[in-house]
Enzyme design. Structure first.
Site, PDB file in Angstrom:
ATOM      1  N   TRP A  10       0.810  -1.221   0.000  1.00 50.39           N
ATOM      2  CA  TRP A  10       0.000   0.000   0.000  1.00 50.39           C
ATOM      3  C   TRP A  10       0.844   1.272   0.000  1.00 50.39           C
ATOM      4  O   TRP A  10       0.307   2.364  -0.124  1.00 50.39           O
ATOM      5  CB  TRP A  10      -0.934   0.016   1.227  1.00 50.39           C
ATOM      6  CG  TRP A  10      -2.063  -0.954   1.152  1.00 50.39           C
ATOM      7  CD1 TRP A  10      -2.444  -1.702   0.081  1.00 50.39           C
ATOM      8  CD2 TRP A  10      -2.993  -1.280   2.209  1.00 50.39           C
ATOM      9  NE1 TRP A  10      -3.539  -2.468   0.389  1.00 50.39           N
ATOM     10  CE2 TRP A  10      -3.898  -2.224   1.685  1.00 50.39           C
ATOM     11  CE3 TRP A  10      -3.139  -0.865   3.521  1.00 50.39           C
ATOM     12  CZ2 TRP A  10      -4.938  -2.761   2.445  1.00 50.39           C
ATOM     13  CZ3 TRP A  10      -4.170  -1.393   4.294  1.00 50.39           C
ATOM     14  CH2 TRP A  10      -5.060  -2.342   3.753  1.00 50.39           C
ATOM     15  N   HIS A  91      13.213  -2.120  -1.555  1.00 48.00           N
ATOM     16  CA  HIS A  91      12.304  -1.516  -2.530  1.00 48.00           C
ATOM     17  C   HIS A  91      12.978  -0.285  -3.147  1.00 48.00           C
ATOM     18  O   HIS A  91      13.661   0.473  -2.460  1.00 48.00           O
ATOM     19  CB  HIS A  91      10.984  -1.125  -1.862  1.00 48.00           C
ATOM     20  CG  HIS A  91       9.908  -0.812  -2.847  1.00 48.00           C
ATOM     21  ND1 HIS A  91       9.873   0.373  -3.547  1.00 48.00           N
ATOM     22  CD2 HIS A  91       8.857  -1.536  -3.287  1.00 48.00           C
ATOM     23  CE1 HIS A  91       8.832   0.367  -4.369  1.00 48.00           C
ATOM     24  NE2 HIS A  91       8.204  -0.789  -4.237  1.00 48.00           N
ATOM     25  N   GLU A  93      11.891   2.526  -3.967  1.00 45.93           N
ATOM     26  CA  GLU A  93      11.549   3.818  -3.349  1.00 45.93           C
ATOM     27  C   GLU A  93      12.391   4.050  -2.095  1.00 45.93           C
ATOM     28  O   GLU A  93      12.781   5.184  -1.798  1.00 45.93           O
ATOM     29  CB  GLU A  93      10.037   3.867  -3.049  1.00 45.93           C
ATOM     30  CG  GLU A  93       9.239   4.014  -4.341  1.00 45.93           C
ATOM     31  CD  GLU A  93       7.848   3.418  -4.303  1.00 45.93           C
ATOM     32  OE1 GLU A  93       7.326   3.124  -3.213  1.00 45.93           O
ATOM     33  OE2 GLU A  93       7.276   3.228  -5.401  1.00 45.93           O
ATOM     34  N   GLU A 163      11.241  -5.837  -9.639  1.00 46.25           N
ATOM     35  CA  GLU A 163      10.415  -4.663  -9.912  1.00 46.25           C
ATOM     36  C   GLU A 163      11.225  -3.644 -10.718  1.00 46.25           C
ATOM     37  O   GLU A 163      11.950  -2.819 -10.124  1.00 46.25           O
ATOM     38  CB  GLU A 163       9.964  -4.010  -8.600  1.00 46.25           C
ATOM     39  CG  GLU A 163       9.165  -4.925  -7.699  1.00 46.25           C
ATOM     40  CD  GLU A 163       8.299  -4.116  -6.731  1.00 46.25           C
ATOM     41  OE1 GLU A 163       7.079  -4.295  -6.773  1.00 46.25           O
ATOM     42  OE2 GLU A 163       8.838  -3.310  -5.969  1.00 46.25           O
ATOM     43  N   GLY A 169       4.518   2.326 -10.910  1.00 49.85           N
ATOM     44  CA  GLY A 169       3.634   3.479 -10.852  1.00 49.85           C
ATOM     45  C   GLY A 169       3.549   4.275 -12.147  1.00 49.85           C
ATOM     46  O   GLY A 169       3.017   5.379 -12.177  1.00 49.85           O
ATOM     47  N   SER A 208       3.284  -1.906 -12.071  1.00 48.37           N
ATOM     48  CA  SER A 208       2.085  -1.637 -12.877  1.00 48.37           C
ATOM     49  C   SER A 208       1.305  -2.897 -13.247  1.00 48.37           C
ATOM     50  O   SER A 208       0.754  -2.986 -14.350  1.00 48.37           O
ATOM     51  CB  SER A 208       2.444  -0.844 -14.142  1.00 48.37           C
ATOM     52  OG  SER A 208       2.931   0.437 -13.804  1.00 48.37           O
ATOM     53  N   GLY A 229       1.270  -2.427  -6.222  1.00 45.18           N
ATOM     54  CA  GLY A 229       1.072  -1.129  -5.592  1.00 45.18           C
ATOM     55  C   GLY A 229      -0.320  -0.603  -5.882  1.00 45.18           C
ATOM     56  O   GLY A 229      -1.303  -0.993  -5.245  1.00 45.18           O
ATOM     57  N   GLY A 230      -0.433   0.262  -6.876  1.00 43.60           N
ATOM     58  CA  GLY A 230      -1.678   0.969  -7.166  1.00 43.60           C
ATOM     59  C   GLY A 230      -2.905   0.075  -7.257  1.00 43.60           C
ATOM     60  O   GLY A 230      -3.965   0.404  -6.702  1.00 43.60           O
TER      61      GLY A 230
HETATM   62  P1  13P Z   1       2.690  -0.274  -8.842  1.00 41.91           P
HETATM   63  O1  13P Z   1       1.928  -1.566  -8.905  1.00 41.91           O
HETATM   64  O2  13P Z   1       1.862   0.894  -8.368  1.00 41.91           O
HETATM   65  O3  13P Z   1       3.424   0.008 -10.121  1.00 41.91           O
HETATM   66  O4  13P Z   1       3.814  -0.453  -7.701  1.00 41.91           O
HETATM   67  C1  13P Z   1       4.615  -1.579  -7.736  1.00 41.91           C
HETATM   68  C2  13P Z   1       5.412  -1.622  -6.496  1.00 41.91           C
HETATM   69  O5  13P Z   1       6.273  -0.798  -6.267  1.00 41.91           O
HETATM   70  C3  13P Z   1       5.101  -2.683  -5.524  1.00 41.91           C
HETATM   71  O6  13P Z   1       6.056  -2.741  -4.532  1.00 41.91           O
END
Ligand code: 13P
Length: 245
Positions: A10, A91, A93, A163, A169, A208, A229-230
């Site tokens: 999330w 991750h 990020e 990833e 994203g 994504s 994620g999204g």
């Molecule tokens: P999205 O599915 O929003 O692209 O994010 C992927 C993610 O970073 C899961 O850890």
């Protein structure tokens, strides 16, 4: 055979009322399966309340020291004590926005392994590396570094998530050929590092994933599920992924 995994990351989304609504909507769908499992990685604030509803709730982040003067940080012991079953490590990020380098990630892997806590180790190249065809080499360096002090006796704790940064994203996702190449590469690297026991380490895809592309992603060899994620923020959409896994 290990279960396939559909994991919701999330990130820094959803407030308390929104989480309560999410759970209510989630419970309206059928998630029964003998071959797949759902995991939720919420804000750590919500782990205590969610662990009653889900068999696997994990934490997005932690600090590797066991305790002490580290204002604002959460330890593995604290997270486990409120019901966290696993953690995310590496991750993109965290690597990019919070400057977690390879050495820091190696420490986090060591801390999780020492505590016998399951973890999803994320890896992924950026667009320049992909276009410069150095993506395989880059992933090899990331994984070799993160796992440099990891012992094969702990392999059951390990799950990898590939990833690609350019797919997170952005609405862009890696295509089947790119995913197949990378997942096969990661598998062979794990086998080289840890021997045949590494054949059971799950390798997830993330970036994504949505109901339109999920079937083609899930049909790639060596894809054991997804880190989402999204598309995990709406239980209805998340359940559409579940049905295709
Ligand atoms: P999205 O599915 O929003 O692209 O994010 C992927 C993610 O970073 C899961 O850890």
């Amino acid at each position: 055979m290990r279960n396939k995994i559909l994991a919701a990351n999330w990130k820094m989304n959803l407030t308390l009322p929104e989480v309560e609504l999410w759970v209510k909507k989630f419970n309206g769908f059928n998630w029964q399966s003998d071959t797949k499992e759902v995991r939720v990685y919420p804000s750590a604030l919500f782990i205590p309340m969610l662990q009653n509803n889900f068999s696997h709730v994990g934490a997005q982040n932690f600090y590797y020291e066991p305790s002490g003067a580290f204002t604002g940080e959460l330890s593995l012991e604290q997270l486990s004590s409120v019901g966290s079953s696993s953690v995310l490590i590496g991750h993109s990020e965290r690597r990019e926005l919070f400057h977690e380098d390879n050495a820091f990630i190696t420490q986090k892997v060591k801390a999780a392994a020492d505590k016998n806590l399951s973890f999803i180790l994320c890896c992924g190249e950026n667009l320049a590396q992909r276009e410069g065809k150095t993506h395989l080499h880059f992933i090899e360096q990331q994984l070799k570094s993160a796992l440099s002090s990891f012992d094969r006796s702990k392999l059951s704790l390990l799950c990898i998530a590939y990833e690609p940064i350019w797919a997170i994203g952005t609405g862009l996702h890696a295509n089947a050929a790119q995913i197949t190449e990378m997942h096969a590469f990661i598998r062979s690297l794990l086998l080289e590092l840890f021997g045949s026991d590494a054949s059971s380490v799950p390798i997830l895809y993330g970036g994504s994933v949505n109901p339109e592309n999920a079937a083609s992603i899930f049909s790639c060899p060596e894809v054991a599920g997804a880190l989402v994620g999204g598309a995990s923020l709406d239980p209805h959409v998340f359940h559409q992924l579940w049905e295709q896994l």
